[in-house]
Enzyme design. Structure first.
Site, mmCIF file in Angstrom:
data_model
loop_
_atom_site.group_PDB
_atom_site.id
_atom_site.type_symbol
_atom_site.label_atom_id
_atom_site.label_comp_id
_atom_site.label_asym_id
_atom_site.label_seq_id
_atom_site.Cartn_x
_atom_site.Cartn_y
_atom_site.Cartn_z
ATOM 1 C CD GLU A 1 -3.375 11.545 -3.701
ATOM 2 O OE1 GLU A 1 -2.677 12.173 -2.892
ATOM 3 O OE2 GLU A 1 -4.325 12.058 -4.307
ATOM 4 C CE LYS B 1 -7.317 5.084 -2.056
ATOM 5 N NZ LYS B 1 -7.620 5.928 -3.185
ATOM 6 C CB CYS C 1 -6.662 0.932 -6.218
ATOM 7 S SG CYS C 1 -5.077 1.778 -6.267
HETATM 8 N N1 LIG Z 1 -2.212 3.834 -8.348
HETATM 9 C C1 LIG Z 1 -3.217 4.532 -7.866
HETATM 10 O O1 LIG Z 1 -4.070 5.042 -8.604
HETATM 11 C C2 LIG Z 1 -3.362 4.752 -6.390
HETATM 12 C C3 LIG Z 1 -4.258 5.719 -5.919
HETATM 13 C C4 LIG Z 1 -4.347 5.927 -4.563
HETATM 14 C C5 LIG Z 1 -3.581 5.175 -3.686
HETATM 15 N N2 LIG Z 1 -2.715 4.227 -4.156
HETATM 16 C C6 LIG Z 1 -1.893 3.482 -3.201
HETATM 17 O O2 LIG Z 1 -0.595 4.059 -3.176
HETATM 18 C C7 LIG Z 1 0.394 3.053 -2.951
HETATM 19 C C8 LIG Z 1 1.428 3.072 -4.062
HETATM 20 O O3 LIG Z 1 0.792 2.742 -5.283
HETATM 21 P P1 LIG Z 1 1.496 2.983 -6.679
HETATM 22 O O4 LIG Z 1 0.475 2.713 -7.713
HETATM 23 O O5 LIG Z 1 2.217 4.281 -6.677
HETATM 24 O O6 LIG Z 1 2.572 1.770 -6.633
HETATM 25 P P2 LIG Z 1 3.852 1.572 -7.555
HETATM 26 O O7 LIG Z 1 4.136 0.119 -7.550
HETATM 27 O O8 LIG Z 1 3.671 2.311 -8.844
HETATM 28 O O9 LIG Z 1 5.024 2.332 -6.763
HETATM 29 C C9 LIG Z 1 5.578 1.900 -5.563
HETATM 30 C C10 LIG Z 1 7.086 2.131 -5.611
HETATM 31 O O10 LIG Z 1 7.632 1.876 -4.323
HETATM 32 C C11 LIG Z 1 8.941 1.372 -4.478
HETATM 33 N N3 LIG Z 1 9.391 0.718 -3.252
HETATM 34 C C12 LIG Z 1 8.906 -0.425 -2.677
HETATM 35 N N4 LIG Z 1 9.572 -0.683 -1.542
HETATM 36 C C13 LIG Z 1 10.489 0.298 -1.374
HETATM 37 C C14 LIG Z 1 11.468 0.580 -0.380
HETATM 38 N N5 LIG Z 1 11.609 -0.205 0.688
HETATM 39 N N6 LIG Z 1 12.236 1.668 -0.538
HETATM 40 C C15 LIG Z 1 12.100 2.480 -1.620
HETATM 41 N N7 LIG Z 1 11.181 2.273 -2.590
HETATM 42 C C16 LIG Z 1 10.385 1.198 -2.468
HETATM 43 C C17 LIG Z 1 8.803 0.425 -5.657
HETATM 44 O O11 LIG Z 1 10.072 0.190 -6.265
HETATM 45 C C18 LIG Z 1 7.836 1.198 -6.573
HETATM 46 O O12 LIG Z 1 8.524 1.968 -7.540
HETATM 47 C C19 LIG Z 1 -0.379 1.737 -2.839
HETATM 48 O O13 LIG Z 1 -0.622 1.485 -1.480
HETATM 49 C C20 LIG Z 1 -1.676 2.033 -3.539
HETATM 50 O O14 LIG Z 1 -2.728 1.255 -3.049
HETATM 51 C C21 LIG Z 1 -2.584 4.019 -5.495
#
Ligand SMILES: NC(=O)c1ccc[n+]([C@@H]2O[C@H](COP(=O)([O-])OP(=O)(O)OC[C@H]3O[C@@H](n4cnc5c(N)ncnc54)[C@H](O)[C@@H]3O)[C@@H](O)[C@H]2O)c1
Length: 464
Positions: free
Chosen positions: A162, A221, A277
């Site tokens: 993403e 990414k 990130c």
């Molecule tokens: N935040 C950003 O701007 C962004 C942009 C692009 C990509 N990413 C990537 O996307 C991924 C997620 O990032 P985010 O910011 O959304 O993280 P986040 O911490 O906001 O959300 C992750 C969620 O996953 C849940 N989770 C963890 N283990 C789980 C399981 N076994 N079953 C069910 N739920 C579970 C957690 O409770 C949490 O709510 C990361 O790898 C990040 O690098 C983030």
């Protein structure tokens, strides 16, 4: 193959908005977003859509339109896996805090748990989509877990990283520069890839949907984040040089940004980049390079982080130096705590490090942020482990009114570029502060000449 049911594991900053957009643009697809965090799911289900757990402009409206129709938030992970044709894994992948690769490698335990759960529960074929940012070749590990612990059903694995930016997630998802889908070069793999292309094609022009092999998608990414962060560190490196040469980094940025080969975006000097990130993904890239024995490649990218840490420390140090080399017992107002405007995400925010530095110097720190809660601020500081929770709470105060922060303050520092800060009555702020009134504009947000005209002693990154 037409996708009718999608499950997304992880209802965070990525899973929540991306799935809301898919639900909004694909009314024929049922989308279940699941998470083990009960409070987070309860907030996503709050009757009042403005209470959803992440602040993102335009998102409450979109959630209001789709929730309960074809978008559902739940903690029942197994049921959602069972129902789905396609499962997005969007869980967190933080930097490891223990063991091999501590402080650098991505912690893949949450990813692995998801894979094991999917394998245990699935009794029909599924397409698994890596939405989380993952080290290159993670799909190999996923395949091994899925195939060796599963019930004999077939899994296809896609990488669909993403690229949204927090604060502009809705517009980024609505009009993405590109959507990237990596797939395996088998017959089934190609069909799975095409199935995801068709989901996005409901609103994204096909020429913006790029297909590659899985490894290229995974690595793209990390590379995109490394290049973006590198631009920030590059201009920040120049900002320090500007300060000693009377060049003005804004002018330099404008001059080089006008070159179409360079481009004007991401050239704003500042107190440093934050967010969940950039740092984590570059550290991960460094670690991967080291693992393959590519030390020069690792060193090259690590410098982006070294520069960023230096910039944050330099900003904090400059506050102390300017305030006659001591801030002990002095009130310092920090405006902004989130890592950038229009988000309540504070992960790796520069504000945390600046505050910690000032607290070590025994300053009395008062924080105001329009969207971040006091509990989040204390939790961020506690996470650093410099002081106990009780000490943090006694030394740092969080206020709901910016005027309470600046009243009788020796210095005010702007650490997030919230638009509302530009609209403040800076004359009145000046009047309420102790004199001389110091202003440290860590985001180069305000008109310097105006502030100087009012009487502020202004410090801005990148000006001689
Ligand atoms: N935040 C950003 O701007 C962004 C942009 C692009 C990509 N990413 C990537 O996307 C991924 C997620 O990032 P985010 O910011 O959304 O993280 P986040 O911490 O906001 O959300 C992750 C969620 O996953 C849940 N989770 C963890 N283990 C789980 C399981 N076994 N079953 C069910 N739920 C579970 C957690 O409770 C949490 O709510 C990361 O790898 C990040 O690098 C983030």
């Amino acid at each position: 193959m037409e996708i009718k049911n999608i499950c997304c594991i992880g209802a965070g900053y990525v899973g929540g908005p991306t799935m809301t957009m898919i639900a909004a643009k694909c009314p024929h697809i049922k989308v279940n977003v699941v998470d083990i965090n009960e409070n987070r799911i309860a907030a996503w289900n709050d009757e009042n859509a403005t209470h959803i757990p992440i602040y993102e402009p335009g998102l409450p409206e979109l959630v209001g339109q789709t929730r309960g129709k074809n978008l559902f938030f739940s903690t029942d992970v197994n049921a959602a896996i069972q129902e789905a044709d396609m499962i997005f894994i969007s869980v967190n992948t933080p930097t490891k805090t223990y063991g091999e690769g501590k402080g650098m490698a991505a912690d893949l335990k949450y990813i692995e748990l998801c894979a094991r759960q999917i394998a245990a529960v699935a009794t029909s074929d599924k397409i698994i989509v890596e939405k989380s940012t993952l080290p290159v070749r993670t799909a190999e590990a996923l395949r091994s877990i899925l195939d060796n612990t599963g019930n004999g059903v077939h899994f296809d694995i896609l990488s669909n990283p993403e690229f949204l930016a927090e604060g502009t997630a809705v517009t980024d998802l609505l009009n993405p520069d590109r959507v990237l889908i990596g797939g395996e070069h088998t017959e089934k793999g190609k069909k799975a890839q095409q199935a995801l292309v068709e989901v996005y094609a409901n609103w994204v022009p096909r020429e913006h949907i790029l297909t590659t092999n899985v490894w290229s998608a995974e690595l793209s990414k990390l590379t995109a984040n490394a290049f973006l962060a590198q631009r920030v560190s590059s201009i920040n490196a120049i900002s320090e040089l500007c300060e000693v040469t009377e060049a003005d980094v804004n002018e330099v940025a404008r001059a080089i940004g006008a070159d179409s080969r360079i481009g004007s975006k991401f050239l704003k000097a500042s107190v440093g980049f934050g967010g969940s990130c950039f740092q984590k993904d570059i550290l991960n890239l460094v670690y991967i390079s080291q693992t393959y024995g590519l030390q020069e490649v690792a060193d090259y990218w690590e410098q982006v982080i070294i520069m960023n840490d230096h910039q944050k420390r330099r900003f904090a140090k400059n506050i102390v130096k300017t305030l006659f080399n001591t801030v002990s017992g002095k009130k310092i107002a920090l405006l902004g705590w989130s890592f950038k405007k229009d988000t309540n995400d504070t992960r790796e925010s520069a504000a945390i490090y600046v505050a910690d530095y000032l607290l070590k110097e025994q300053a009395e720190v008062v924080v105001y942020d329009p969207k971040v809660t006091a509990e989040q601020i204390y939790s961020d500081l506690n996470y650093l482990g410099t002081r106990s929770d009780t000490e943090n709470r006694s030394l740092l105060t969080v206020v709901n009114d910016p005027m309470d922060a600046v009243k009788k303050a020796h210095a005010t520092a702007i650490l997030t570029e919230w638009d509302e800060f530009k609209k403040y009555d800076w004359q009145s702020i000046y009047d309420h502060m102790l004199k001389p009134a110091f202003l440290f504009d860590g985001r180069m947000l305000l008109d310097q000449e105006l502030l100087k005209g009012i009487g502020f002693e202004v410090y801005t990154t990148g000006k001689g």
